[in-house]
Design an enzyme around this catalytic site. Structure first.
Site, short mmCIF file in Angstrom:
data_model
loop_
_atom_site.label_atom_id
_atom_site.label_comp_id
_atom_site.label_asym_id
_atom_site.label_seq_id
_atom_site.Cartn_x
_atom_site.Cartn_y
_atom_site.Cartn_z
N GLU A 265 0.75 -1.31 0.02
CA GLU A 265 -0.04 -0.08 -0.02
C GLU A 265 1.08 1.27 -0.11
OE1 GLU A 265 -3.47 -1.78 3.09
OE2 GLU A 265 -1.95 -0.56 3.57
N CYS B 216 -1.66 34.59 11.01
CA CYS B 216 -1.39 34.94 12.61
C CYS B 216 -1.32 33.78 13.41
CB CYS B 216 -2.56 35.91 12.92
SG CYS B 216 -2.57 37.31 11.90
N GLU B 217 -0.10 33.04 13.31
CA GLU B 217 -0.24 31.73 13.93
C GLU B 217 1.40 31.46 13.85
OE1 GLU B 217 -1.80 29.30 16.22
OE2 GLU B 217 -3.45 29.61 14.61
N TYR C 48 0.56 14.04 1.19
CA TYR C 48 0.27 14.85 2.40
C TYR C 48 0.45 16.42 2.28
CZ TYR C 48 0.33 9.82 3.59
OH TYR C 48 0.17 8.60 3.66
C1 LIG Z 1 -1.21 5.77 5.53
C2 LIG Z 1 -1.20 4.61 5.37
C3 LIG Z 1 -0.59 3.90 4.07
C4 LIG Z 1 0.58 4.82 3.35
O1 LIG Z 1 1.62 5.25 4.05
P1 LIG Z 1 2.63 6.02 3.35
O2 LIG Z 1 3.64 6.37 4.24
O3 LIG Z 1 2.12 7.32 2.37
O4 LIG Z 1 3.20 5.11 2.46
C5 LIG Z 1 -0.73 2.61 3.83
N1 LIG Z 1 -1.57 1.86 4.73
C6 LIG Z 1 -2.21 2.30 5.55
C7 LIG Z 1 -3.08 1.23 6.41
C8 LIG Z 1 -1.89 3.42 6.08
O5 LIG Z 1 -2.64 4.02 7.12
#
Ligand SMILES: *Cc1c(COP(=O)(O)O)cnc(C)c1O
Length: 385
Positions: free
Chosen positions: A247, A315-316, A344
């Protein structure tokens, strides 16, 4: 940065103004190719939360990836972008009845806890039900691996070995495999070894479970892909053939993106403050977790570099893109590129202080396309009744 690329970014800033995110779809394609070359048998499920821009999602869907989603909104975006239903994995802590109902038909579900299984159970026996994975909490030490907090025993994610094994027995034939996502920005690959040991024990206990999802979290920059691939292959060689899922989020998109911003003002003092037209509302990572993004000056800049804070317009105190970075003398209007901003970045942008979220532009084969226009003040009130 090569002059051609700098000139392109100048043209984009002229045409679409700043702040603007720019994503290079060819760079994303390159990262996909690298991952596929390193682990050819792995199925890649893009973690949509890293960058949910429709143009990016369509590019990845067209490249044959699947998607990892955790909300009704991500599911809708993934479907809209053309990810095949069977290649969508739903995970995460939510999985309440509305999300379960909306996600019916996805290929995989990663269960985070036994309570979620109670919500899915009545669907599980139906034809076309998702394949269920159980998310392991491997109980890693977050102090030795500060980025591994999602894999720490105290984190809310997944189940420890014993609880997971009990739920696996309850799932019976509905159990398809196991899932683990040990954290983000992983660079120390030795962290996977205790995880492999637990997964190996689970595969022995549940021989019919054939799918392993090793999550994402691959660091940018600095992920040792050849070493990761070698460790994963060595592990897979010890267990019967398994279907491997990954993932990746950040790894695919982070370096494809820059945030273009212009200098508004420069204030000299105990600290030199370079105030830009982008800040924490546009790119939250520096304020949220001290993330460091390289900053490149794209305009003419004279003189030696000195230390400066690159601040935003709000303003932070936390409204900052970089702290104590080396920047030359700058004048208002100078164009800056905040790099490694493809993951992100816009995904965490907000309307805080009624900021207008930036435009998003994609570049592919040298061709520039506006993917999402800059917000206007009317957009801010459009949903108000
Ligand atoms: C956020 C997340 C990802 C991706 O994470 P990266 O750091 O962007 O590779 C994959 N799997 C799960 C379950 C996540 O929460």
């Amino acid at each position: 940065m090569d002059p051609g690329r700098a000139a392109l970014l100048h043209r984009i800033a002229e045409r679409y103004s700043t702040p603007t995110y720019v994503y290079d779809l060819d760079a994303i394609g390159d990262r996909v190719a690298r991952l596929r070359a390193a682990l050819p048998t792995a199925e890649l499920l893009y973690a949509v939360k890293a960058n949910p821009c429709g143009a990016v999602l369509r590019h990845l869907a067209a490249a044959g990836l699947g998607a990892e989603v955790i909300s009704v909104g991500e599911l809708a975006r993934a479907r809209r972008a053309g990810f095949p239903e069977g290649r969508i994995l739903l995970g995460g802590p939510r999985q309440d009845p509305p999300l379960v109902a909306a996600a019916w038909g996805v290929g995989w579900v990663s269960l985070d806890n036994p309570s979620q299984w109670r919500g899915w159970q009545r669907f599980a026996a139906r034809e076309g039900a998702p394949r269920f994975l159980l998310r392991l909490n491997p109980g890693l030490d977050p102090r030795t691996h500060e980025h591994l907090a999602t894999g720490a025993a105290r984190s809310k994610f997944g189940m420890p070995f014993g609880e997971l094994a009990a739920l696996g027995a309850a799932l019976g034939e509905h159990l398809a495999g196991f899932h683990v996502h040990i954290g983000s920005q992983i660079t120390e690959l030795g962290a996977y070894e205790p995880v492999f040991a637990q997964l190996g024990a689970l595969l022995t206990r549940f021989p019919h479970a054939d799918t392993l999802d090793l999550g994402g979290g691959f660091a940018v920059p600095g992920f040792a892909l050849p070493e990761f691939s070698a460790r994963v292959r060595a592990f897979l060689a010890q267990v019967p053939f398994r279907r491997l899922l990954l993932e990746p989020g950040r790894f695919l998109v982070a370096e494809s993106g820059v945030l273009l911003t212009r200098v508004l003002h420069v204030k000299e003092g105990p600290v030199r403050h370079v105030i830009a037209d982008a800040g924490m509302a546009d790119l939250l990572r520096p304020a949220l977790y001290g993330a460091q993004h390289p900053v490149r000056v794209l305009g003419a800049a004279d003189g030696a570099s000195g230390s400066a804070d690159l601040d935003g317009p709000l303003c932070e105190n936390a409204d900052r893109l970089a702290r104590g970075v080396a920047l030359p003398a700058l004048t208002p209007g100078t164009l800056l590129a905040v790099e490694q901003a493809g993951a992100y970045g816009f995904a965490m942008a907000s309307n805080y202080a009624s900021s207008l979220r930036p435009a998003e532009v994609v570049v592919a084969g040298g061709e520039v396309r506006l993917a999402r226009r800059r917000e206007t003040p009317d957009d801010l009130v459009q949903l108000e009744l």
